[in-house]
Design a protein around this motif. Structure first.
Motif, PDB file in Angstrom:
ATOM      1  N   ASP A  16       0.937  -1.101  -0.043  1.00  0.00           N
ATOM      2  CA  ASP A  16      -0.040  -0.033   0.030  1.00  0.00           C
ATOM      3  C   ASP A  16       0.812   1.300   0.049  1.00  0.00           C
ATOM      4  OD1 ASP A  16      -1.833   1.968   0.334  1.00  0.00           O
ATOM      5  OD2 ASP A  16      -2.927   1.054   2.074  1.00  0.00           O
ATOM      6  N   PRO A  17       0.746   2.087  -1.108  1.00  0.00           N
ATOM      7  CA  PRO A  17       1.673   3.363  -1.135  1.00  0.00           C
ATOM      8  C   PRO A  17       1.450   4.127  -0.059  1.00  0.00           C
ATOM      9  CG  PRO A  17       0.589   2.982  -3.202  1.00  0.00           C
ATOM     10  CD  PRO A  17       0.038   2.084  -2.269  1.00  0.00           C
ATOM     11  N   ALA A  18       0.416   4.273   0.784  1.00  0.00           N
ATOM     12  CA  ALA A  18       0.254   5.189   1.985  1.00  0.00           C
ATOM     13  C   ALA A  18       0.680   4.683   3.050  1.00  0.00           C
ATOM     14  CB  ALA A  18      -1.347   5.287   2.151  1.00  0.00           C
ATOM     15  N   LEU A  19       1.279   3.504   2.952  1.00  0.00           N
ATOM     16  CA  LEU A  19       1.988   2.872   4.198  1.00  0.00           C
ATOM     17  C   LEU A  19       3.530   2.397   4.172  1.00  0.00           C
ATOM     18  CD1 LEU A  19      -0.807   0.433   5.506  1.00  0.00           C
ATOM     19  CD2 LEU A  19      -0.262   2.565   6.498  1.00  0.00           C
ATOM     20  N   ARG A  20       3.884   3.301   2.999  1.00  0.00           N
ATOM     21  CA  ARG A  20       5.415   3.020   2.887  1.00  0.00           C
ATOM     22  C   ARG A  20       6.165   4.183   3.791  1.00  0.00           C
ATOM     23  NH1 ARG A  20       4.665   2.395  -3.514  1.00  0.00           N
ATOM     24  NH2 ARG A  20       4.403   0.187  -3.591  1.00  0.00           N
ATOM     25  N   SER A  21       7.485   3.663   4.241  1.00  0.00           N
ATOM     26  CA  SER A  21       8.375   4.582   4.930  1.00  0.00           C
ATOM     27  C   SER A  21       8.283   6.130   4.235  1.00  0.00           C
ATOM     28  CB  SER A  21       9.687   4.069   5.203  1.00  0.00           C
ATOM     29  OG  SER A  21       9.441   2.845   5.696  1.00  0.00           O
ATOM     30  N   ARG A  22       8.454   6.921   5.030  1.00  0.00           N
ATOM     31  CA  ARG A  22       8.670   8.454   4.563  1.00  0.00           C
ATOM     32  C   ARG A  22       9.981   8.835   5.004  1.00  0.00           C
ATOM     33  NH1 ARG A  22       3.359  11.300   4.278  1.00  0.00           N
ATOM     34  NH2 ARG A  22       2.159   9.646   3.465  1.00  0.00           N
ATOM     35  N   TYR A  23      10.436   9.350   3.968  1.00  0.00           N
ATOM     36  CA  TYR A  23      11.978   9.913   4.254  1.00  0.00           C
ATOM     37  C   TYR A  23      11.916  11.558   4.266  1.00  0.00           C
ATOM     38  CZ  TYR A  23      13.514   5.190   3.453  1.00  0.00           C
ATOM     39  OH  TYR A  23      13.739   3.785   3.342  1.00  0.00           O
ATOM     40  N   TYR A  24      12.687  12.350   5.007  1.00  0.00           N
ATOM     41  CA  TYR A  24      12.543  13.580   5.279  1.00  0.00           C
ATOM     42  C   TYR A  24      14.217  14.133   5.128  1.00  0.00           C
ATOM     43  CZ  TYR A  24       7.967  12.932   6.682  1.00  0.00           C
ATOM     44  OH  TYR A  24       6.479  12.539   6.873  1.00  0.00           O
ATOM     45  N   LYS A  25      14.245  15.327   4.824  1.00  0.00           N
ATOM     46  CA  LYS A  25      15.559  16.126   4.745  1.00  0.00           C
ATOM     47  C   LYS A  25      15.534  16.665   5.997  1.00  0.00           C
ATOM     48  CE  LYS A  25      16.263  17.295  -0.080  1.00  0.00           C
ATOM     49  NZ  LYS A  25      16.584  18.363  -1.118  1.00  0.00           N
ATOM     50  N   SER A  26      16.309  15.831   6.985  1.00  0.00           N
ATOM     51  CA  SER A  26      16.296  16.389   8.206  1.00  0.00           C
ATOM     52  C   SER A  26      17.424  15.573   9.030  1.00  0.00           C
ATOM     53  CB  SER A  26      15.049  16.266   9.073  1.00  0.00           C
ATOM     54  OG  SER A  26      15.214  16.373  10.225  1.00  0.00           O
ATOM     55  N   MET A  27      18.127  16.068   9.944  1.00  0.00           N
ATOM     56  CA  MET A  27      19.092  15.671  10.671  1.00  0.00           C
ATOM     57  C   MET A  27      18.193  14.761  11.739  1.00  0.00           C
ATOM     58  SD  MET A  27      22.245  16.622   9.918  1.00  0.00           S
ATOM     59  CE  MET A  27      23.179  16.434  11.282  1.00  0.00           C
ATOM     60  N   HIS A  28      18.812  13.601  12.348  1.00  0.00           N
ATOM     61  CA  HIS A  28      18.091  12.844  13.294  1.00  0.00           C
ATOM     62  C   HIS A  28      17.600  13.552  14.241  1.00  0.00           C
ATOM     63  CE1 HIS A  28      17.426   8.975  15.236  1.00  0.00           C
ATOM     64  NE2 HIS A  28      17.840   9.627  16.559  1.00  0.00           N
ATOM     65  N   GLY A  29      18.342  14.358  15.072  1.00  0.00           N
ATOM     66  CA  GLY A  29      17.843  15.129  16.094  1.00  0.00           C
ATOM     67  C   GLY A  29      16.386  16.019  15.798  1.00  0.00           C
ATOM     68  N   ALA A  30      16.543  16.504  14.766  1.00  0.00           N
ATOM     69  CA  ALA A  30      15.232  17.327  14.474  1.00  0.00           C
ATOM     70  C   ALA A  30      14.174  16.288  14.033  1.00  0.00           C
ATOM     71  CB  ALA A  30      15.787  18.319  13.226  1.00  0.00           C
ATOM     72  N   ALA A  31      14.165  15.396  13.308  1.00  0.00           N
ATOM     73  CA  ALA A  31      13.032  14.489  12.933  1.00  0.00           C
ATOM     74  C   ALA A  31      12.802  14.015  14.412  1.00  0.00           C
ATOM     75  CB  ALA A  31      13.634  13.441  12.004  1.00  0.00           C
ATOM     76  N   ARG A  41       0.975  15.416   9.474  1.00  0.00           N
ATOM     77  CA  ARG A  41       1.588  16.513  10.498  1.00  0.00           C
ATOM     78  C   ARG A  41       2.883  16.707  10.178  1.00  0.00           C
ATOM     79  NH1 ARG A  41      -0.742  15.594  16.245  1.00  0.00           N
ATOM     80  NH2 ARG A  41       0.886  17.149  16.504  1.00  0.00           N
ATOM     81  N   LEU A  42       3.716  15.404  10.198  1.00  0.00           N
ATOM     82  CA  LEU A  42       5.128  15.574   9.729  1.00  0.00           C
ATOM     83  C   LEU A  42       5.400  16.181   8.335  1.00  0.00           C
ATOM     84  CD1 LEU A  42       6.433  12.180  11.069  1.00  0.00           C
ATOM     85  CD2 LEU A  42       6.761  14.237  12.280  1.00  0.00           C
ATOM     86  N   ASP A  43       4.655  15.730   7.648  1.00  0.00           N
ATOM     87  CA  ASP A  43       5.041  16.459   6.004  1.00  0.00           C
ATOM     88  C   ASP A  43       4.780  17.876   6.014  1.00  0.00           C
ATOM     89  OD1 ASP A  43       5.122  14.080   4.994  1.00  0.00           O
ATOM     90  OD2 ASP A  43       3.267  13.949   3.950  1.00  0.00           O
ATOM     91  N   SER A  44       3.869  18.266   6.844  1.00  0.00           N
ATOM     92  CA  SER A  44       3.731  20.027   7.015  1.00  0.00           C
ATOM     93  C   SER A  44       4.874  20.711   7.931  1.00  0.00           C
ATOM     94  CB  SER A  44       2.367  20.401   7.579  1.00  0.00           C
ATOM     95  OG  SER A  44       2.497  19.863   9.092  1.00  0.00           O
ATOM     96  N   ARG A  45       5.704  19.854   8.438  1.00  0.00           N
ATOM     97  CA  ARG A  45       6.698  20.394   9.167  1.00  0.00           C
ATOM     98  C   ARG A  45       8.078  20.313   8.651  1.00  0.00           C
ATOM     99  NH1 ARG A  45       6.953  19.039  15.488  1.00  0.00           N
ATOM    100  NH2 ARG A  45       8.392  20.544  15.383  1.00  0.00           N
ATOM    101  N   MET A  46       8.344  19.127   8.055  1.00  0.00           N
ATOM    102  CA  MET A  46       9.671  18.802   7.236  1.00  0.00           C
ATOM    103  C   MET A  46       9.551  18.449   5.797  1.00  0.00           C
ATOM    104  SD  MET A  46      11.286  16.247  10.096  1.00  0.00           S
ATOM    105  CE  MET A  46      10.269  14.955   9.984  1.00  0.00           C
ATOM    106  N   THR A  47      10.552  18.559   5.114  1.00  0.00           N
ATOM    107  CA  THR A  47      10.756  18.487   3.733  1.00  0.00           C
ATOM    108  C   THR A  47      10.580  16.924   3.286  1.00  0.00           C
ATOM    109  OG1 THR A  47      11.768  20.544   3.358  1.00  0.00           O
ATOM    110  CG2 THR A  47      11.917  19.116   1.548  1.00  0.00           C
ATOM    111  N   LYS A  48       9.789  16.295   2.445  1.00  0.00           N
ATOM    112  CA  LYS A  48      10.165  15.088   2.156  1.00  0.00           C
ATOM    113  C   LYS A  48      11.174  14.643   1.071  1.00  0.00           C
ATOM    114  CE  LYS A  48       6.369  13.041   0.872  1.00  0.00           C
ATOM    115  NZ  LYS A  48       4.755  12.548   0.413  1.00  0.00           N
TER     116      LYS A  48
END
Length: 126
Positions: free
Chosen positions: A23-38, A117-124
């Motif tokens: 299911d594409p909706a349940l695939r892991s999401r990757y963000y341009k972020s350092m570990h601490g910020a994510a 909510r994560l998508d609105s805070r961080m860049t995918k």
């Protein structure tokens, strides 16, 4: 057989994301972020009074949470650094009790809500 598999999936009491989920909706999401910020962003998802953080380990990137109210859920969020500015976020959500019409769709919607909510805070990334 596919219809039976879909029907049985509806009554599963847990739902989780992964890199190669069907299911594409349940695939892991990757963000341009350092570990601490994510990690902080994921922890902020559970800062309201309906959530109780049971345990957290920044070194392992794992947060365990209980959601009180309806539905009562157990959530494990995992934050993993893939590359220096690329962090993956996965969720595993399970329900304490089943529903007559199944809980899988509710669990899937919860994961979608968290990712939204994560998508609105961080860049995918992907």
């Amino acid at each position: 057989m596919s219809g039976l598999k879909t029907l049985l999936k509806r009554f599963q009491s847990e739902c989780e994301t992964s890199d190669r989920h069907e299911d594409p909706a349940l695939r892991s999401r990757y963000y341009k972020s350092m570990h601490g910020a994510a990690y902080s962003a994921v922890l902020d998802l559970f800062s309201s009074s309906e959530y109780e953080v049971i345990s957290e380990s920044k070194e392992r990137g794992e947060i365990t949470v209980r959601k009180n109210g309806t539905p009562r859920l157990f959530i494990v969020a995992t934050v993993i650094t893939v590359r220096p500015l690329e962090t993956a976020v996965d969720f595993k959500v399970s329900a304490d009790k089943g529903k007559i019409f199944g809980t899988y769709t509710v669990l899937k919607a919860q994961i979608g809500h968290y990712y939204g909510r994560l998508d609105s805070r961080m860049t995918k990334v992907k």
